[in-house]
Scaffold this active site. Structure first.
Site, PDB file in Angstrom:
ATOM      1  N   LYS A  22       0.828  -1.204   0.000  1.00  0.00           N
ATOM      2  CA  LYS A  22       0.000   0.000   0.000  1.00  0.00           C
ATOM      3  C   LYS A  22       0.865   1.258   0.000  1.00  0.00           C
ATOM      4  O   LYS A  22       0.652   2.174  -0.787  1.00  0.00           O
ATOM      5  CB  LYS A  22      -0.911   0.013   1.234  1.00  0.00           C
ATOM      6  CG  LYS A  22      -1.593   1.349   1.477  1.00  0.00           C
ATOM      7  CD  LYS A  22      -2.431   1.344   2.724  1.00  0.00           C
ATOM      8  CE  LYS A  22      -1.702   1.739   3.976  1.00  0.00           C
ATOM      9  NZ  LYS A  22      -1.521   3.192   4.173  1.00  0.00           N
ATOM     10  N   ASN A  23       1.844   1.291   0.912  1.00  0.00           N
ATOM     11  CA  ASN A  23       2.619   2.513   1.077  1.00  0.00           C
ATOM     12  C   ASN A  23       3.507   2.822  -0.124  1.00  0.00           C
ATOM     13  O   ASN A  23       3.937   3.960  -0.295  1.00  0.00           O
ATOM     14  CB  ASN A  23       3.465   2.455   2.350  1.00  0.00           C
ATOM     15  CG  ASN A  23       2.602   2.642   3.591  1.00  0.00           C
ATOM     16  OD1 ASN A  23       1.403   2.925   3.487  1.00  0.00           O
ATOM     17  ND2 ASN A  23       3.203   2.478   4.757  1.00  0.00           N
ATOM     18  N   CYS A 116      -4.208  12.952  13.278  1.00  0.00           N
ATOM     19  CA  CYS A 116      -4.819  11.632  13.123  1.00  0.00           C
ATOM     20  C   CYS A 116      -4.683  10.903  14.440  1.00  0.00           C
ATOM     21  O   CYS A 116      -4.073  11.403  15.376  1.00  0.00           O
ATOM     22  CB  CYS A 116      -4.174  10.858  11.991  1.00  0.00           C
ATOM     23  SG  CYS A 116      -2.548  10.283  12.409  1.00  0.00           S
ATOM     24  N   ARG A 121       1.340  14.378  13.691  1.00  0.00           N
ATOM     25  CA  ARG A 121       1.853  14.168  12.332  1.00  0.00           C
ATOM     26  C   ARG A 121       1.894  15.454  11.491  1.00  0.00           C
ATOM     27  O   ARG A 121       1.156  15.591  10.504  1.00  0.00           O
ATOM     28  CB  ARG A 121       1.059  13.084  11.610  1.00  0.00           C
ATOM     29  CG  ARG A 121       1.216  11.733  12.251  1.00  0.00           C
ATOM     30  CD  ARG A 121       0.454  10.670  11.533  1.00  0.00           C
ATOM     31  NE  ARG A 121       1.250   9.953  10.553  1.00  0.00           N
ATOM     32  CZ  ARG A 121       0.790   8.930   9.844  1.00  0.00           C
ATOM     33  NH1 ARG A 121      -0.426   8.519  10.003  1.00  0.00           N
ATOM     34  NH2 ARG A 121       1.551   8.307   8.992  1.00  0.00           N
ATOM     35  N   ASP A 124       5.796  19.852   8.508  1.00  0.00           N
ATOM     36  CA  ASP A 124       6.777  20.932   8.437  1.00  0.00           C
ATOM     37  C   ASP A 124       8.004  20.558   7.600  1.00  0.00           C
ATOM     38  O   ASP A 124       8.529  21.376   6.838  1.00  0.00           O
ATOM     39  CB  ASP A 124       7.202  21.374   9.851  1.00  0.00           C
ATOM     40  CG  ASP A 124       7.632  20.216  10.732  1.00  0.00           C
ATOM     41  OD1 ASP A 124       7.081  19.106  10.566  1.00  0.00           O
ATOM     42  OD2 ASP A 124       8.514  20.404  11.580  1.00  0.00           O
ATOM     43  N   LEU A 125       8.454  19.303   7.688  1.00  0.00           N
ATOM     44  CA  LEU A 125       9.646  18.905   6.923  1.00  0.00           C
ATOM     45  C   LEU A 125       9.348  18.908   5.422  1.00  0.00           C
ATOM     46  O   LEU A 125      10.216  19.251   4.616  1.00  0.00           O
ATOM     47  CB  LEU A 125      10.137  17.518   7.333  1.00  0.00           C
ATOM     48  CG  LEU A 125      10.541  17.310   8.799  1.00  0.00           C
ATOM     49  CD1 LEU A 125      11.166  15.930   8.979  1.00  0.00           C
ATOM     50  CD2 LEU A 125      11.508  18.379   9.262  1.00  0.00           C
ATOM     51  N   ASP A 306       4.930   0.227  12.094  1.00  0.00           N
ATOM     52  CA  ASP A 306       3.669  -0.329  11.601  1.00  0.00           C
ATOM     53  C   ASP A 306       3.440  -1.777  12.052  1.00  0.00           C
ATOM     54  O   ASP A 306       2.341  -2.300  11.880  1.00  0.00           O
ATOM     55  CB  ASP A 306       3.613  -0.252  10.068  1.00  0.00           C
ATOM     56  CG  ASP A 306       3.340   1.163   9.581  1.00  0.00           C
ATOM     57  OD1 ASP A 306       2.984   2.015  10.415  1.00  0.00           O
ATOM     58  OD2 ASP A 306       3.489   1.420   8.376  1.00  0.00           O
ATOM     59  N   ARG A 398      -8.683  -0.179   4.626  1.00  0.00           N
ATOM     60  CA  ARG A 398      -7.749   0.815   4.097  1.00  0.00           C
ATOM     61  C   ARG A 398      -6.415   0.175   3.712  1.00  0.00           C
ATOM     62  O   ARG A 398      -5.722   0.671   2.824  1.00  0.00           O
ATOM     63  CB  ARG A 398      -7.450   1.895   5.151  1.00  0.00           C
ATOM     64  CG  ARG A 398      -8.522   2.926   5.341  1.00  0.00           C
ATOM     65  CD  ARG A 398      -7.997   4.026   6.243  1.00  0.00           C
ATOM     66  NE  ARG A 398      -6.645   4.374   5.856  1.00  0.00           N
ATOM     67  CZ  ARG A 398      -5.653   4.658   6.700  1.00  0.00           C
ATOM     68  NH1 ARG A 398      -5.850   4.658   7.988  1.00  0.00           N
ATOM     69  NH2 ARG A 398      -4.455   4.960   6.263  1.00  0.00           N
TER      70      ARG A 398
HETATM   71  C1  UD1 Z   1       4.843   6.599   6.644  1.00  0.00           C
HETATM   72  C2  UD1 Z   1       3.919   5.428   6.445  1.00  0.00           C
HETATM   73  C3  UD1 Z   1       3.399   4.912   7.776  1.00  0.00           C
HETATM   74  C4  UD1 Z   1       4.555   4.621   8.712  1.00  0.00           C
HETATM   75  C5  UD1 Z   1       5.505   5.806   8.789  1.00  0.00           C
HETATM   76  C6  UD1 Z   1       6.773   5.499   9.584  1.00  0.00           C
HETATM   77  C7  UD1 Z   1       2.883   5.848   4.311  1.00  0.00           C
HETATM   78  C8  UD1 Z   1       1.633   6.194   3.587  1.00  0.00           C
HETATM   79  N1  UD1 Z   1       2.785   5.844   5.632  1.00  0.00           N
HETATM   80  O1  UD1 Z   1       4.076   7.638   7.250  1.00  0.00           O
HETATM   81  O2  UD1 Z   1       2.636   3.726   7.537  1.00  0.00           O
HETATM   82  O3  UD1 Z   1       4.054   4.338   9.996  1.00  0.00           O
HETATM   83  O4  UD1 Z   1       5.911   6.218   7.492  1.00  0.00           O
HETATM   84  O5  UD1 Z   1       7.420   4.401   9.059  1.00  0.00           O
HETATM   85  O6  UD1 Z   1       3.907   5.570   3.720  1.00  0.00           O
HETATM   86  N2  UD1 Z   1       7.071  14.237  11.113  1.00  0.00           N
HETATM   87  C9  UD1 Z   1       7.204  15.579  11.441  1.00  0.00           C
HETATM   88  N3  UD1 Z   1       7.188  16.500  10.428  1.00  0.00           N
HETATM   89  C10 UD1 Z   1       7.059  16.139   9.118  1.00  0.00           C
HETATM   90  C11 UD1 Z   1       6.914  14.778   8.799  1.00  0.00           C
HETATM   91  C12 UD1 Z   1       6.926  13.846   9.808  1.00  0.00           C
HETATM   92  O7  UD1 Z   1       7.341  15.935  12.616  1.00  0.00           O
HETATM   93  O8  UD1 Z   1       7.039  17.031   8.256  1.00  0.00           O
HETATM   94  C13 UD1 Z   1       7.096  13.220  12.185  1.00  0.00           C
HETATM   95  C14 UD1 Z   1       5.822  12.400  12.288  1.00  0.00           C
HETATM   96  O9  UD1 Z   1       4.858  13.060  13.066  1.00  0.00           O
HETATM   97  C15 UD1 Z   1       6.329  11.134  12.928  1.00  0.00           C
HETATM   98  C16 UD1 Z   1       7.733  10.990  12.333  1.00  0.00           C
HETATM   99  O10 UD1 Z   1       8.080  12.272  11.842  1.00  0.00           O
HETATM  100  O11 UD1 Z   1       6.427  11.295  14.326  1.00  0.00           O
HETATM  101  C17 UD1 Z   1       7.853   9.984  11.202  1.00  0.00           C
HETATM  102  O12 UD1 Z   1       6.831  10.223  10.269  1.00  0.00           O
HETATM  103  P1  UD1 Z   1       6.994   9.865   8.721  1.00  0.00           P
HETATM  104  O13 UD1 Z   1       8.171   8.974   8.543  1.00  0.00           O
HETATM  105  O14 UD1 Z   1       6.954  11.122   7.941  1.00  0.00           O
HETATM  106  O15 UD1 Z   1       5.683   9.017   8.467  1.00  0.00           O
HETATM  107  P2  UD1 Z   1       4.650   9.129   7.277  1.00  0.00           P
HETATM  108  O16 UD1 Z   1       5.360   9.399   6.005  1.00  0.00           O
HETATM  109  O17 UD1 Z   1       3.524   9.990   7.666  1.00  0.00           O
END
Ligand code: UD1
Length: 421
Positions: A22-23, A116, A121, A124-125, A306, A398
């Protein structure tokens, strides 16, 4: 809302086909917005998240053809550069259309995904990476309004911590930027390399995907291509743990053990036999009790967040005490109180959870707040005595393709109970 009724205690035997990830699939679908030619994706799982994203792509102007697991996506022209709240809020990853729209049309208006169940989540990055590439970004009434007059340019972006979504987003934006982009402290998840393989087949110049530093030399345009989505490592891990809690022997056809990262060693340590075969991964568990094993969630190749909830369910009946530390998300123990309702002995303290194995879980009505937590309740139900009724099945729809069917085929007593029943 449909529910899943599970009568636990039956060992599982047979084959479970592992679907496309999925991801990976949803990021690949977003990537097709970068070209005016047709991209053919195969091994695409039929999931609610995929259908949700198709709705969004359609309103951006994508012509979609679907035949079984094959998806053909063709965006000859971008009809709209706006991604509305009612779609983005339902699936966070759809926020990543921002980069491709900006790269191709030099402007976009995309709803912020919002919070969520597993934490705040933020994005900002993502936004900092796009700004470093020359995007002008403002926030207005819950929307990101971005423009890049004259197009995006290459930049060196050093992420303060690993983010899967931000790394992918930056990669998607950088392929059509002018000049070279270097992503430092990039995510190394297997889906990253899958996305880069597809983009390279479309004519992008990406090297290092799957390592901490990714280099992207911008190109002026991309073409169509054919790409097969890699198998879902989280789904494979989930069914391996189902066998762990019930016992039995199952072949996860098309599965790949190497994609499990550190989870492979942790699962083996519990006593599960896992072997890569030519046709997939064979998972075997004899009648003995599993051994409790400690885990810490980490970015790939560490233990995946996950699979944390699922591992906790499996540890609920293991021999000894398992210490679990969740380091990726701040609020990812929502399944613990539900597992406790089934008789699990779990103590949560901030990032830490201590699971003291009990002899047997007892079936109960349970519900979960997110996709992976829901699957942990299914695992627990398969190992429990009596009936477990998991509600809010839409979470599972999902991310787990044909879940009830796949489990029934290996002898589990599970049944989808429609809303009206
Ligand atoms: C993706 C996966 C999700 C998995 C996660 C971590 C998809 C659709 N989803 O989610 O299943 O659990 O990776 O392996 O691929 N963060 C920030 N700022 C940002 C972005 C992230 O603070 O701009 C934080 C998030 O809140 C979290 C951490 O960074 O605490 C890691 O998140 P991230 O790796 O970005 O996860 P997703 O891409 O949302």
């Amino acid at each position: 809302m449909d529910r899943l009724a599970i009568i636990g205690g039956r060992p599982l035997f047979g084959d479970i086909p592992i679907s496309g990830a999925k991801n990976a699939a949803i990021k690949l679908m977003v990537a097709t917005l970068l070209t005016d030619q047709s991209v053919q994706l195969s091994n695409v799982p039929d999931l609610a998240d995929v259908r949700q994203l198709l709705r969004l792509l359609e309103q951006h102007g994508t012509h979609i053809t679907r035949e079984g697991d094959r998806l053909s996506l063709h965006t000859a022209n971008i009809r709209s550069t706006e991604a509305p709240y009612d779609i983005v809020r339902k699936m966070r990853a759809s926020f990543n259309v921002l980069g491709p729209l900006l790269a191709r049309e030099h402007e976009a208006k995309v709803s912020l995904p919002g919070g969520c169940a597993i934490g705040a989540r933020p994005v900002d990055l993502h936004l900092k990476a796009l700004e470093a590439m020359g995007a002008d970004i403002t926030l207005d009434e819950g929307y990101v309004i971005a423009s890049a007059k004259g197009g995006l340019h290459g930049a060196t972006i050093s992420f303060p911590f690993v983010s899967v979504g931000a790394t992918e987003h930056a990669m998607l934006a950088a392929v059509l930027a002018k000049g070279t982009t270097v992503l430092e402290n990039a995510a190394r998840e297997p889906e990253m390399a899958d996305l880069a393989d597809c983009l390279n087949a479309m004519g992008a110049k990406i090297s290092g995907a799957g390592r901490s530093t990714i280099t992207i030399e911008g190109v002026s345009h991309l073409t169509g291509c054919q790409h097969q989505v890699l198998p879902d490592r989280i789904e494979a891990g989930a069914y391996a743990m189902a066998v762990g809690i019930t016992g039995g022997e199952v072949t996860l056809t098309h599965g790949r053990a190497d994609l499990l990262g550190a989870a492979l060693a942790s699962l083996r340590e519990t006593g599960l036999e896992i072997e890569q075969m030519a046709d997939g991964v064979r998972v075997k568990k004899n009648g003995e009790r599993l051994t409790a094993v400690d885990i810490v969630t980490q970015p790939f190749p560490g233990f995946p967040t996950d699979l944390q909830a699922l591992f906790m369910a499996m540890m609920a009946t293991a021999d000894g005490v398992a210490n679990i530390k969740e380091t990726i998300f701040e609020n990812r123990y929502m399944h613990a109180p539900e597992l406790a309702r089934m008789g699990a002995d779990i103590h949560v303290d901030g990032q830490l959870a201590r699971v003291r194995g009990v002899d047997r879980l007892k079936g109960a009505p349970v519900m979960a707040t997110d996709l992976r937590a829901s699957m942990s309740l299914v695992i627990a139900g398969l190992g429990a005595e009596g009936q477990t009724m998991v509600s809010r099945l839409y979470h599972l729809d999902r991310g787990f393709e044909k879940l009830d069917q796949k489990l029934q085929n290996v002898g589990a007593l599970v049944e989808r109970v429609p809303d009206s029943a």
